[in-house]
Design an enzyme around this catalytic site. Structure first.
Site, PDB file in Angstrom:
ATOM      1  N   GLY A  91       0.786  -1.234   0.000  1.00 43.38           N
ATOM      2  CA  GLY A  91       0.000   0.000   0.000  1.00 43.38           C
ATOM      3  C   GLY A  91       0.816   1.281   0.000  1.00 43.38           C
ATOM      4  O   GLY A  91       0.315   2.326   0.417  1.00 43.38           O
ATOM      5  N   ASN A 139       1.673   2.968  -2.621  1.00 42.77           N
ATOM      6  CA  ASN A 139       1.012   3.885  -3.567  1.00 42.77           C
ATOM      7  C   ASN A 139      -0.255   4.466  -2.959  1.00 42.77           C
ATOM      8  O   ASN A 139      -0.544   5.657  -3.140  1.00 42.77           O
ATOM      9  CB  ASN A 139       0.707   3.176  -4.889  1.00 42.77           C
ATOM     10  CG  ASN A 139       1.931   3.083  -5.782  1.00 42.77           C
ATOM     11  OD1 ASN A 139       2.299   4.057  -6.427  1.00 42.77           O
ATOM     12  ND2 ASN A 139       2.574   1.928  -5.794  1.00 42.77           N
ATOM     13  N   MET A 197      -3.936  -7.388  -7.036  1.00 43.61           N
ATOM     14  CA  MET A 197      -3.394  -8.516  -7.788  1.00 43.61           C
ATOM     15  C   MET A 197      -4.470  -9.401  -8.423  1.00 43.61           C
ATOM     16  O   MET A 197      -4.309 -10.616  -8.517  1.00 43.61           O
ATOM     17  CB  MET A 197      -2.487  -9.363  -6.884  1.00 43.61           C
ATOM     18  CG  MET A 197      -1.340  -8.577  -6.257  1.00 43.61           C
ATOM     19  SD  MET A 197      -0.293  -7.773  -7.484  1.00 43.61           S
ATOM     20  CE  MET A 197       0.664  -9.180  -8.028  1.00 43.61           C
ATOM     21  N   ARG A 198      -5.564  -8.801  -8.848  1.00 43.89           N
ATOM     22  CA  ARG A 198      -6.629  -9.577  -9.494  1.00 43.89           C
ATOM     23  C   ARG A 198      -7.092  -8.896 -10.761  1.00 43.89           C
ATOM     24  O   ARG A 198      -7.195  -7.667 -10.798  1.00 43.89           O
ATOM     25  CB  ARG A 198      -7.846  -9.704  -8.564  1.00 43.89           C
ATOM     26  CG  ARG A 198      -7.548 -10.604  -7.427  1.00 43.89           C
ATOM     27  CD  ARG A 198      -8.664 -10.748  -6.445  1.00 43.89           C
ATOM     28  NE  ARG A 198      -8.126 -11.536  -5.359  1.00 43.89           N
ATOM     29  CZ  ARG A 198      -8.078 -12.863  -5.342  1.00 43.89           C
ATOM     30  NH1 ARG A 198      -8.605 -13.559  -6.337  1.00 43.89           N
ATOM     31  NH2 ARG A 198      -7.509 -13.498  -4.347  1.00 43.89           N
ATOM     32  N   HIS A 206       1.777   0.272 -13.167  1.00 43.77           N
ATOM     33  CA  HIS A 206       2.577  -0.936 -13.412  1.00 43.77           C
ATOM     34  C   HIS A 206       4.057  -0.552 -13.455  1.00 43.77           C
ATOM     35  O   HIS A 206       4.418   0.445 -14.083  1.00 43.77           O
ATOM     36  CB  HIS A 206       2.150  -1.579 -14.737  1.00 43.77           C
ATOM     37  CG  HIS A 206       2.826  -2.879 -14.982  1.00 43.77           C
ATOM     38  ND1 HIS A 206       2.499  -4.030 -14.290  1.00 43.77           N
ATOM     39  CD2 HIS A 206       3.859  -3.210 -15.792  1.00 43.77           C
ATOM     40  CE1 HIS A 206       3.291  -5.014 -14.680  1.00 43.77           C
ATOM     41  NE2 HIS A 206       4.125  -4.539 -15.593  1.00 43.77           N
TER      42      HIS A 206
HETATM   43  C1  GRF Z   1       3.661  -1.450  -7.409  1.00 40.65           C
HETATM   44  O1  GRF Z   1       4.960  -1.693  -7.866  1.00 40.65           O
HETATM   45  C2  GRF Z   1       2.698  -1.401  -8.548  1.00 40.65           C
HETATM   46  O2  GRF Z   1       3.244  -0.890  -9.713  1.00 40.65           O
HETATM   47  C3  GRF Z   1       2.366  -2.861  -8.745  1.00 40.65           C
HETATM   48  O3  GRF Z   1       2.303  -3.375  -7.433  1.00 40.65           O
HETATM   49  C4  GRF Z   1       3.151  -2.616  -6.573  1.00 40.65           C
HETATM   50  C5  GRF Z   1       2.324  -2.163  -5.409  1.00 40.65           C
HETATM   51  O4  GRF Z   1       3.107  -1.554  -4.418  1.00 40.65           O
HETATM   52  N1  GRF Z   1       1.162  -2.997  -9.529  1.00 40.65           N
HETATM   53  P1  GRF Z   1       2.428  -0.884  -3.159  1.00 40.65           P
HETATM   54  O5  GRF Z   1       1.488  -1.928  -2.543  1.00 40.65           O
HETATM   55  O6  GRF Z   1       1.671   0.325  -3.612  1.00 40.65           O
HETATM   56  O7  GRF Z   1       3.541  -0.535  -2.214  1.00 40.65           O
END
Ligand code: GRF
Length: 190
Positions: A12, A14, A90-91, A109
């Site tokens: 989390g 992001n 992740m889905r 991504h």
């Molecule tokens: C990130 O690298 C994003 O690009 C990918 O999954 C990761 C998530 O990281 N889809 P976080 O959970 O936001 O730390």
């Protein structure tokens, strides 16, 4: 004020960047809902620390993806969400989500798409020996990491190891997510 939902499955970071930027007025929006398919994930605790409503569910408790997505869509509708930000969710989304929200769902991504789709993009890029790394934000469609690209940012490879690359990619992701949401708002695309 635009209303955001963030979907995540893990760390989390992001989410944290987006929620922090909203709280500090660096994005003219509010995160009104977090959706997480792993109730023990760190993002759930992070959302609680921000006081943000969270729908944390175990997919095994539902007969099908359509069943839990119907619940999610009902929540998004009732919270009047303008934009769904996938951030390490992740889905793959099914027709239930896409029929209702396509065009209002974006994903981040850790590669320069269309290179290195899937869950191991940074490792694969390192193995391949790529010289330009980057991150991508794109609209979500029915394919994995395949929708139309909204924004990308790149940096050159200068002998970094995996840990350094991950840190650089994440820092870039956080910045790009904030800038991209701001751009969509400024251009009235949400
Ligand atoms: C990130 O690298 C994003 O690009 C990918 O999954 C990761 C998530 O990281 N889809 P976080 O959970 O936001 O730390």
């Amino acid at each position: 004020m635009k209303r955001l939902a963030v979907f995540a499955s893990g760390e989390g970071s992001n989410f944290e960047a987006i929620a922090g930027a909203c709280a500090e007025g660096r994005i003219a929006a509010e995160v009104v809902l977090v959706v997480c398919d792993r109730p023990a994930a760190r993002v759930v605790a992070r959302a609680a620390a921000h006081g943000i409503e969270t729908f944390a569910f175990d997919p095994k408790g539902y007969a099908s993806k359509a069943d839990y997505e119907r619940e999610i869509v009902a929540l998004l509708d009732s919270r009047q969400v303008d934009l769904v930000c996938l951030a390490g969710y992740m889905r793959l989304l099914s027709d239930v989500m896409l029929d209702s929200y396509e065009g209002r769902i974006i994903n981040i991504h850790p590669s320069l798409l269309p290179a290195f789709k899937g869950a191991h993009a940074i490792e694969q890029a390192l193995e391949y020996g790529v010289k330009i790394y980057g991150v991508t934000i794109h609209y979500v469609d029915r394919t994995m990491d395949g929708g139309r690209i909204i924004s990308q940012q790149a940096f050159p490879y200068e002998g970094h190891d995996m840990a350094e690359l991950e840190a650089m990619v994440h820092a870039l992701e956080h910045e790009l997510y904030i800038n991209t949401i701001n751009k969509l708002i400024a251009e009235s695309r949400i």
